[in-house]
Design a protein around this motif. Structure first.
Motif, PDB file in Angstrom:
ATOM      1  N   GLY A 193      65.703  36.590  46.897  1.00 12.82           N
ATOM      2  CA  GLY A 193      66.480  37.426  47.424  1.00 12.82           C
ATOM      3  C   GLY A 193      66.690  38.748  45.972  1.00 12.82           C
ATOM      4  O   GLY A 193      67.426  39.425  46.256  1.00 12.82           O
ATOM      5  N   ALA A 194      65.061  38.186  44.813  1.00 10.68           N
ATOM      6  CA  ALA A 194      65.592  40.135  44.097  1.00 10.68           C
ATOM      7  C   ALA A 194      64.832  41.567  45.061  1.00 10.68           C
ATOM      8  O   ALA A 194      63.947  41.211  46.101  1.00 10.68           O
ATOM      9  N   ALA A 195      65.073  42.312  44.477  1.00  7.74           N
ATOM     10  CA  ALA A 195      65.263  43.172  44.520  1.00  7.74           C
ATOM     11  C   ALA A 195      63.380  43.873  44.972  1.00  7.74           C
ATOM     12  O   ALA A 195      63.275  44.494  45.318  1.00  7.74           O
ATOM     13  N   GLY A 196      62.651  43.530  43.763  1.00  7.58           N
ATOM     14  CA  GLY A 196      61.451  43.130  43.389  1.00  7.58           C
ATOM     15  C   GLY A 196      60.438  42.413  42.612  1.00  7.58           C
ATOM     16  O   GLY A 196      61.951  41.099  42.413  1.00  7.58           O
ATOM     17  N   VAL A 197      59.766  42.126  42.441  1.00  9.09           N
ATOM     18  CA  VAL A 197      58.843  40.969  41.696  1.00  9.09           C
ATOM     19  C   VAL A 197      57.760  42.414  41.049  1.00  9.09           C
ATOM     20  O   VAL A 197      56.816  42.975  40.831  1.00  9.09           O
ATOM     21  N   MET A 198      57.818  41.156  39.454  1.00  4.90           N
ATOM     22  CA  MET A 198      57.437  41.633  38.707  1.00  4.90           C
ATOM     23  C   MET A 198      56.349  41.176  38.383  1.00  4.90           C
ATOM     24  O   MET A 198      55.785  40.068  39.064  1.00  4.90           O
ATOM     25  N   VAL A 199      54.558  41.829  38.012  1.00  3.34           N
ATOM     26  CA  VAL A 199      53.400  41.500  38.557  1.00  3.34           C
ATOM     27  C   VAL A 199      52.494  41.651  37.061  1.00  3.34           C
ATOM     28  O   VAL A 199      53.005  42.973  36.744  1.00  3.34           O
ATOM     29  N   ALA A 200      51.699  41.203  36.232  1.00  4.77           N
ATOM     30  CA  ALA A 200      51.404  41.502  35.330  1.00  4.77           C
ATOM     31  C   ALA A 200      49.494  41.650  35.442  1.00  4.77           C
ATOM     32  O   ALA A 200      49.035  42.154  35.853  1.00  4.77           O
ATOM     33  N   GLU A 201      49.086  40.052  34.625  1.00  4.57           N
ATOM     34  CA  GLU A 201      47.893  39.342  34.729  1.00  4.57           C
ATOM     35  C   GLU A 201      47.479  39.426  35.338  1.00  4.57           C
ATOM     36  O   GLU A 201      45.618  39.875  35.842  1.00  4.57           O
ATOM     37  N   ALA A 202      48.049  38.906  36.668  1.00  5.18           N
ATOM     38  CA  ALA A 202      47.338  39.418  38.085  1.00  5.18           C
ATOM     39  C   ALA A 202      46.351  40.435  38.811  1.00  5.18           C
ATOM     40  O   ALA A 202      45.667  41.101  39.203  1.00  5.18           O
ATOM     41  N   LEU A 203      47.241  42.111  38.214  1.00  6.25           N
ATOM     42  CA  LEU A 203      47.053  43.413  38.410  1.00  6.25           C
ATOM     43  C   LEU A 203      46.330  43.560  37.620  1.00  6.25           C
ATOM     44  O   LEU A 203      45.367  44.877  37.524  1.00  6.25           O
ATOM     45  N   LEU A 204      46.273  43.383  36.156  1.00  2.00           N
ATOM     46  CA  LEU A 204      45.030  43.490  35.936  1.00  2.00           C
ATOM     47  C   LEU A 204      44.261  42.694  35.607  1.00  2.00           C
ATOM     48  O   LEU A 204      43.080  43.945  35.808  1.00  2.00           O
ATOM     49  N   ALA A 205      43.736  41.427  35.947  1.00  2.66           N
ATOM     50  CA  ALA A 205      42.400  41.036  36.690  1.00  2.66           C
ATOM     51  C   ALA A 205      41.981  41.786  37.976  1.00  2.66           C
ATOM     52  O   ALA A 205      41.164  41.746  38.220  1.00  2.66           O
ATOM     53  N   ASP A 206      42.752  41.591  38.725  1.00  3.06           N
ATOM     54  CA  ASP A 206      42.410  42.789  40.435  1.00  3.06           C
ATOM     55  C   ASP A 206      43.312  43.792  40.891  1.00  3.06           C
ATOM     56  O   ASP A 206      44.093  43.533  40.994  1.00  3.06           O
ATOM     57  N   PRO A 207      42.950  45.244  39.875  1.00 11.03           N
ATOM     58  CA  PRO A 207      43.769  46.165  39.960  1.00 11.03           C
ATOM     59  C   PRO A 207      44.326  46.768  41.416  1.00 11.03           C
ATOM     60  O   PRO A 207      44.742  47.516  41.122  1.00 11.03           O
ATOM     61  N   ALA A 208      43.423  46.350  42.385  1.00  3.91           N
ATOM     62  CA  ALA A 208      43.735  46.521  43.856  1.00  3.91           C
ATOM     63  C   ALA A 208      44.109  46.143  44.054  1.00  3.91           C
ATOM     64  O   ALA A 208      44.087  45.534  45.822  1.00  3.91           O
ATOM     65  N   LEU A 209      44.500  44.861  43.567  1.00  6.14           N
ATOM     66  CA  LEU A 209      45.237  43.609  44.471  1.00  6.14           C
ATOM     67  C   LEU A 209      46.753  43.470  45.081  1.00  6.14           C
ATOM     68  O   LEU A 209      46.473  43.358  46.405  1.00  6.14           O
TER      69      LEU A 209
ATOM     70  N   ARG B 257      39.479  46.224  50.202  1.00  6.59           N
ATOM     71  CA  ARG B 257      38.205  45.953  49.176  1.00  6.59           C
ATOM     72  C   ARG B 257      38.058  45.524  47.847  1.00  6.59           C
ATOM     73  O   ARG B 257      39.678  45.651  47.480  1.00  6.59           O
ATOM     74  N   ARG B 258      37.651  45.140  47.071  1.00  7.71           N
ATOM     75  CA  ARG B 258      38.340  44.765  45.474  1.00  7.71           C
ATOM     76  C   ARG B 258      37.987  46.005  44.749  1.00  7.71           C
ATOM     77  O   ARG B 258      37.210  46.774  45.079  1.00  7.71           O
ATOM     78  N   CYS B 259      38.786  45.618  43.714  1.00  6.64           N
ATOM     79  CA  CYS B 259      38.333  46.676  42.547  1.00  6.64           C
ATOM     80  C   CYS B 259      36.564  46.192  41.962  1.00  6.64           C
ATOM     81  O   CYS B 259      36.642  45.625  41.601  1.00  6.64           O
ATOM     82  N   GLY B 260      36.252  47.078  41.935  1.00  6.93           N
ATOM     83  CA  GLY B 260      34.433  47.094  41.595  1.00  6.93           C
ATOM     84  C   GLY B 260      34.372  47.972  40.386  1.00  6.93           C
ATOM     85  O   GLY B 260      35.614  48.100  39.544  1.00  6.93           O
ATOM     86  N   THR B 261      33.618  46.976  39.775  1.00  6.57           N
ATOM     87  CA  THR B 261      33.080  47.086  38.242  1.00  6.57           C
ATOM     88  C   THR B 261      33.092  48.788  38.041  1.00  6.57           C
ATOM     89  O   THR B 261      33.764  48.869  36.862  1.00  6.57           O
ATOM     90  N   SER B 262      33.206  50.138  38.467  1.00  2.81           N
ATOM     91  CA  SER B 262      33.484  51.578  38.068  1.00  2.81           C
ATOM     92  C   SER B 262      34.372  51.604  38.139  1.00  2.81           C
ATOM     93  O   SER B 262      35.127  52.450  37.172  1.00  2.81           O
TER      94      SER B 262
ATOM     95  N   ARG C 201      36.381  38.856  31.261  1.00  2.20           N
ATOM     96  CA  ARG C 201      35.931  37.885  29.280  1.00  2.20           C
ATOM     97  C   ARG C 201      34.931  38.608  29.558  1.00  2.20           C
ATOM     98  O   ARG C 201      35.073  39.183  27.771  1.00  2.20           O
ATOM     99  N   SER C 202      34.501  38.680  29.861  1.00  6.17           N
ATOM    100  CA  SER C 202      32.563  39.114  29.520  1.00  6.17           C
ATOM    101  C   SER C 202      32.536  40.542  29.529  1.00  6.17           C
ATOM    102  O   SER C 202      31.478  40.745  28.860  1.00  6.17           O
ATOM    103  N   GLY C 203      33.547  41.312  30.061  1.00  4.96           N
ATOM    104  CA  GLY C 203      33.298  42.538  29.072  1.00  4.96           C
ATOM    105  C   GLY C 203      32.194  43.365  30.307  1.00  4.96           C
ATOM    106  O   GLY C 203      32.044  44.544  30.630  1.00  4.96           O
ATOM    107  N   ALA C 204      32.189  42.638  31.430  1.00 12.16           N
ATOM    108  CA  ALA C 204      31.728  43.555  32.557  1.00 12.16           C
ATOM    109  C   ALA C 204      32.038  44.349  33.696  1.00 12.16           C
ATOM    110  O   ALA C 204      33.410  44.223  33.774  1.00 12.16           O
TER     111      ALA C 204
END
Length: 96
Positions: free
Chosen positions: A30-46, A54-59, A93-96
């Motif tokens: 019933g919360a007014a909002g949801v916090m997201v951290a690492e999932a957005l760092l790993a996939d900024p286009a979440l 589309r997913r977030c590409g390398t460029s 993690r590989s820096g790709a």
């Protein structure tokens, strides 16, 4: 739920790995909002994926990492370890 018993907006946090998790967490708490951290760092286009398909590409990731560094320069994190961890998640993690 706790959120219903309070007169202030509440946020829920944790275990959000996909866009569908946001709606599930909000409905369950019933919360007014949801916090997201690492999932957005790993996939900024979440959340944009539903609109763009589309997913977030390398460029895209490199551009976001450079923007992050600009922000970290303007607003330094408490330790370089924060920036290192954030960039590791953003670039893979590989820096790709």
């Amino acid at each position: 739920a706790l959120a219903a018993s309070l007169r202030i907006p509440t946020l829920t946090n944790g275990n959000v790995r996909a866009a569908a998790d946001v709606a599930a967490a909000a409905a369950a708490t019933g919360a007014a909002g949801v916090m997201v951290a690492e999932a957005l760092l790993a996939d900024p286009a979440l959340f944009a994926r539903e609109a763009t398909g589309r997913r977030c590409g390398t460029s895209d990731r490199r551009g976001l990492a450079l923007e992050y560094l600009d922000l970290a320069t303007a607003h330094p994190p408490p330790s370089l370890d924060y920036a290192r961890a954030h960039l590791g998640n953003m670039l893979g993690r590989s820096g790709a």
